[in-house]
Design a protein around this motif. Structure first.
Motif, mmCIF file in Angstrom:
data_model
loop_
_atom_site.group_PDB
_atom_site.id
_atom_site.type_symbol
_atom_site.label_atom_id
_atom_site.label_comp_id
_atom_site.label_asym_id
_atom_site.label_seq_id
_atom_site.Cartn_x
_atom_site.Cartn_y
_atom_site.Cartn_z
ATOM 1 N N MET A 1 -21.929 -33.755 -30.030
ATOM 2 C CA MET A 1 -20.968 -34.686 -30.588
ATOM 3 C C MET A 1 -20.082 -35.343 -29.541
ATOM 4 O O MET A 1 -19.623 -36.463 -29.715
ATOM 5 N N THR A 2 -19.863 -34.667 -28.404
ATOM 6 C CA THR A 2 -18.893 -35.164 -27.440
ATOM 7 C C THR A 2 -19.265 -34.763 -26.022
ATOM 8 O O THR A 2 -19.934 -33.751 -25.802
ATOM 9 N N GLY A 3 -18.803 -35.554 -25.070
ATOM 10 C CA GLY A 3 -18.938 -35.209 -23.656
ATOM 11 C C GLY A 3 -17.745 -34.431 -23.143
ATOM 12 O O GLY A 3 -17.654 -34.166 -21.943
ATOM 13 N N ALA A 4 -16.802 -34.060 -24.024
ATOM 14 C CA ALA A 4 -15.632 -33.287 -23.617
ATOM 15 C C ALA A 4 -16.073 -32.004 -22.923
ATOM 16 O O ALA A 4 -16.991 -31.323 -23.380
ATOM 17 N N ASN A 5 -15.403 -31.674 -21.819
ATOM 18 C CA ASN A 5 -15.813 -30.506 -21.050
ATOM 19 C C ASN A 5 -14.609 -29.644 -20.688
ATOM 20 O O ASN A 5 -13.460 -30.003 -20.946
ATOM 21 N N MET A 6 -14.886 -28.511 -20.068
ATOM 22 C CA MET A 6 -13.822 -27.565 -19.733
ATOM 23 C C MET A 6 -14.307 -26.602 -18.667
ATOM 24 O O MET A 6 -15.508 -26.500 -18.384
ATOM 25 N N LYS A 7 -13.366 -25.901 -18.062
ATOM 26 C CA LYS A 7 -13.655 -24.738 -17.240
ATOM 27 C C LYS A 7 -12.983 -23.532 -17.884
ATOM 28 O O LYS A 7 -11.976 -23.681 -18.585
ATOM 29 N N LEU A 8 -13.554 -22.361 -17.653
ATOM 30 C CA LEU A 8 -12.975 -21.125 -18.157
ATOM 31 C C LEU A 8 -12.408 -20.347 -16.985
ATOM 32 O O LEU A 8 -13.103 -20.106 -15.992
ATOM 33 N N CYS A 9 -11.148 -19.967 -17.106
ATOM 34 C CA CYS A 9 -10.487 -19.168 -16.080
ATOM 35 C C CYS A 9 -10.305 -17.751 -16.622
ATOM 36 O O CYS A 9 -9.738 -17.563 -17.705
ATOM 37 N N ILE A 10 -10.810 -16.770 -15.891
ATOM 38 C CA ILE A 10 -10.730 -15.370 -16.308
ATOM 39 C C ILE A 10 -9.616 -14.698 -15.513
ATOM 40 O O ILE A 10 -9.646 -14.678 -14.276
ATOM 41 N N VAL A 11 -8.641 -14.163 -16.232
ATOM 42 C CA VAL A 11 -7.429 -13.640 -15.593
ATOM 43 C C VAL A 11 -7.178 -12.205 -16.056
ATOM 44 O O VAL A 11 -7.228 -11.918 -17.259
ATOM 45 N N ARG A 12 -6.892 -11.337 -15.112
ATOM 46 C CA ARG A 12 -6.443 -9.978 -15.424
ATOM 47 C C ARG A 12 -4.960 -9.881 -15.082
ATOM 48 O O ARG A 12 -4.535 -10.267 -13.987
ATOM 49 N N ILE A 13 -4.176 -9.362 -16.027
ATOM 50 C CA ILE A 13 -2.746 -9.190 -15.809
ATOM 51 C C ILE A 13 -2.402 -7.725 -16.060
ATOM 52 O O ILE A 13 -2.642 -7.197 -17.150
ATOM 53 N N ASP A 14 -1.851 -7.070 -15.041
ATOM 54 C CA ASP A 14 -1.397 -5.692 -15.163
ATOM 55 C C ASP A 14 0.106 -5.674 -15.352
ATOM 56 O O ASP A 14 0.852 -6.263 -14.545
ATOM 57 N N VAL A 15 0.559 -5.005 -16.406
ATOM 58 C CA VAL A 15 1.983 -4.919 -16.690
ATOM 59 C C VAL A 15 2.350 -3.467 -16.975
ATOM 60 O O VAL A 15 1.510 -2.668 -17.409
ATOM 61 N N ALA A 16 3.607 -3.139 -16.760
ATOM 62 C CA ALA A 16 4.086 -1.789 -17.039
ATOM 63 C C ALA A 16 4.186 -1.567 -18.538
ATOM 64 O O ALA A 16 4.302 -2.517 -19.324
#
Length: 217
Positions: free
Chosen positions: A139-154
């Motif tokens: 339906m569309t040429g819309a695109n994206m990137k996926l960013c994978i993030v790990r966050i360590d918190v107390a």
């Protein structure tokens, strides 16, 4: 304030010339047999570089609990419902390449959830920023990137405060990574819609855990 209290008031056809964010295109192409064909596409007008947007797969780790996936919900007028999805946002001018997409991801993550910074001792580790991917290529040429993030918190770290743009009503949800399909099913029972890409991630996790078929969304 809940995003589920929003509702559509009316809907009508929109002329392409009156559209600010999305434009329609007629694509003339030739198939492998040599036959000329025509396709219709709806594309963003806001692309500043090579990618429209970035989504953020965010894993929150606390010493005393299993990893949790950070999700958000917000009202999506095309669906007419509040949708459970990963944090995401448009890439701004000057945010080119993987480094730019990563900056955009952390910016949007902080705006929508309050996470993504090293405040209160949080450790933010960007694991990967993917190549360009396409959202709905039929339906569309819309695109994206996926960013994978790990966050360590107390364990006793305060809940970070989001900084949404004006008019954005965004709720955040922390759900266990294991059993994500069950969590999404619970959201649906509460009246939420679920982003298909998030559901696909849940199915992939079930395959990895060897539990496919243990639950249904």
């Amino acid at each position: 304030m809940s995003s589920q209290s929003a509702k559509n008031l009316r809907s009508e056809p929109l002329n392409d010339a009156d559209s600010k964010w999305i434009g329609l295109r007629a694509i003339h192409w030739k198939d492998p047999t040599g036959k000329e064909r025509k396709w219709e596409s709806a594309d963003r007008r806001t692309r500043k570089g090579d990618v429209d947007a970035v989504a953020i797969c965010t894993l929150i780790h606390r010493p005393s609990s299993e990893p949790h996936l950070l999700l958000i919900s917000q009202y999506r007028p095309p669906v007419g419902r509040s949708v459970i999805e990963m944090p995401a946002g448009l890439v701004d001018a000057g945010e080119e390449g993987d480094d730019g997409a990563t900056r955009a991801a952390l910016r949007e993550l902080e705006e929508e959830t309050g996470y993504g910074t090293t405040k209160d001792g949080a450790k933010v580790d960007v694991k990967e920023t993917t190549n360009i991917m396409y959202n709905d290529p039929g339906m569309t040429g819309a695109n994206m990137k996926l960013c994978i993030v790990r966050i360590d918190v107390a364990d006793d770290a305060p809940d970070p405060v989001a900084k949404p743009d004006e008019g954005e009503i965004i709720e955040k949800h922390l759900v266990p990574l294991r059993g994500l399909t069950n969590s999404l099913s619970d959201f649906q029972k509460k009246g939420y819609a679920v982003d298909a890409r998030l559901a696909h991630l849940a199915v992939g996790l079930e395959l990895g855990f060897g539990n496919l078929g243990a639950s249904k969304m």
